[in-house]
Design a protein around this motif. Sequence first.
Motif, PDB file in Angstrom:
ATOM      1  N   LYS A 118      42.503  39.732  42.666  1.00  0.00           N
ATOM      2  CA  LYS A 118      41.244  40.347  43.113  1.00  0.00           C
ATOM      3  C   LYS A 118      41.359  40.962  44.508  1.00  0.00           C
ATOM      4  N   LYS A 121      41.999  44.971  45.001  1.00  0.00           N
ATOM      5  CA  LYS A 121      40.981  46.002  44.808  1.00  0.00           C
ATOM      6  C   LYS A 121      41.003  46.982  45.979  1.00  0.00           C
ATOM      7  N   LEU A 142      45.244  43.977  36.445  1.00  0.00           N
ATOM      8  CA  LEU A 142      44.071  44.378  37.227  1.00  0.00           C
ATOM      9  C   LEU A 142      42.808  44.315  36.377  1.00  0.00           C
ATOM     10  N   LYS A 143      42.900  44.852  35.181  1.00  0.00           N
ATOM     11  CA  LYS A 143      41.730  44.973  34.309  1.00  0.00           C
ATOM     12  C   LYS A 143      41.115  43.624  33.975  1.00  0.00           C
ATOM     13  N   ILE A 147      39.180  44.588  37.916  1.00  0.00           N
ATOM     14  CA  ILE A 147      39.476  45.775  38.714  1.00  0.00           C
ATOM     15  C   ILE A 147      39.811  46.928  37.788  1.00  0.00           C
ATOM     16  N   ASP A 148      39.094  48.028  37.912  1.00  0.00           N
ATOM     17  CA  ASP A 148      39.381  49.220  37.114  1.00  0.00           C
ATOM     18  C   ASP A 148      40.612  49.911  37.704  1.00  0.00           C
ATOM     19  N   GLU A 152      39.438  51.722  40.940  1.00  0.00           N
ATOM     20  CA  GLU A 152      39.340  50.737  42.017  1.00  0.00           C
ATOM     21  C   GLU A 152      40.706  50.334  42.583  1.00  0.00           C
ATOM     22  N   ALA A 153      41.736  51.054  42.210  1.00  0.00           N
ATOM     23  CA  ALA A 153      43.075  50.870  42.783  1.00  0.00           C
ATOM     24  C   ALA A 153      43.825  52.177  42.586  1.00  0.00           C
TER      25      ALA A 153
END
Length: 326
Positions: A118, A121, A142-143, A147-148, A152-153
Amino acid sequence: AVSGGIGGASAAERAEIHVAVAARAISAIPLLTAKAKGYFTDEGLDVRFDYFGSGPAAVASLLGGSSQFLYGALVDNIKAVHRGQPLVVTMAGLGEVTVALVIRKDLASKLGRTPTVKDLKGLRIGTLGRGGFIDLATRYTLKINGIDPEKEATLIPIRGGDRQIMAGKAGEVDANMLSDPWPVLAVEKLDEWRYVVNFTMGEGPELFRHFGFSMLQTSKPYVGRNRPIVEKMVRATIRAQNFIGDPKNLDVLVQIALREFPDYDPVVLRRTMEISAKAYRPQVAASMIEKNTELLRATDQVSGPMPSYDDIVDKSFQPLWKAYRH
């Protein structure tokens, strides 16, 4: 022509074989060992390695005819077969995922605690070629942590673990998904990075345990025309896996790896091989196909009906897998 007798082929008679290796990483140690120990030569083969920056590039080399074999991620094979391309797996080279998600030490220090996914991000994360395993594993991790990976990254493709580490030193990336031996070098030797998820040690999503990572592959037409050569490649590689799985051979393995990768640190190589030696097994389980397919679906790489185990793996080579002893 290839001599039928083991060790009986002269240099002129040996069949020249090119293997497209998806990444310049220690995961190719079964092939390096088979070459260094003379196992390919014993089978009448003159094997050359051509390194690529990603799985898709290596697949293209095989399909284009520049290479007769491919050593790369199972996930790339499934994508190719799903598109109707005639790739086939003959054996597993490396059954477990040997990668790690790391973050720069300076950023980890600011957190004041052990970093988590997390915390990535909004950060820039180095991967290998887009659409290859390293890229997809990063996106999936990530997903499932909310986190998209598109919004978002920032995922930055970089051709090679050494360049990923250099990009961190230059401040061009904040984190990396690295394949062995680069995580050990980055964290334990250089002391410039910190682990976020060490997949090699069984951390991270359940999906990646007993996942089925690197496979020895070729094309179905090539098997049809050259079955004896394919059998020889498989036999020699399994012989190498048996050598790798024996702890008393660790020092020799390090020397073999150093011949191919002279810039690698021998201490790092030894540590890497100690961790992962028993992961080099030839068996390809049905669950590996299922897990790789799940990764492809979860990262929106495929849709519709997917190829089955029988579509992916040539089961006629399974009797040869029984030669693995560990």
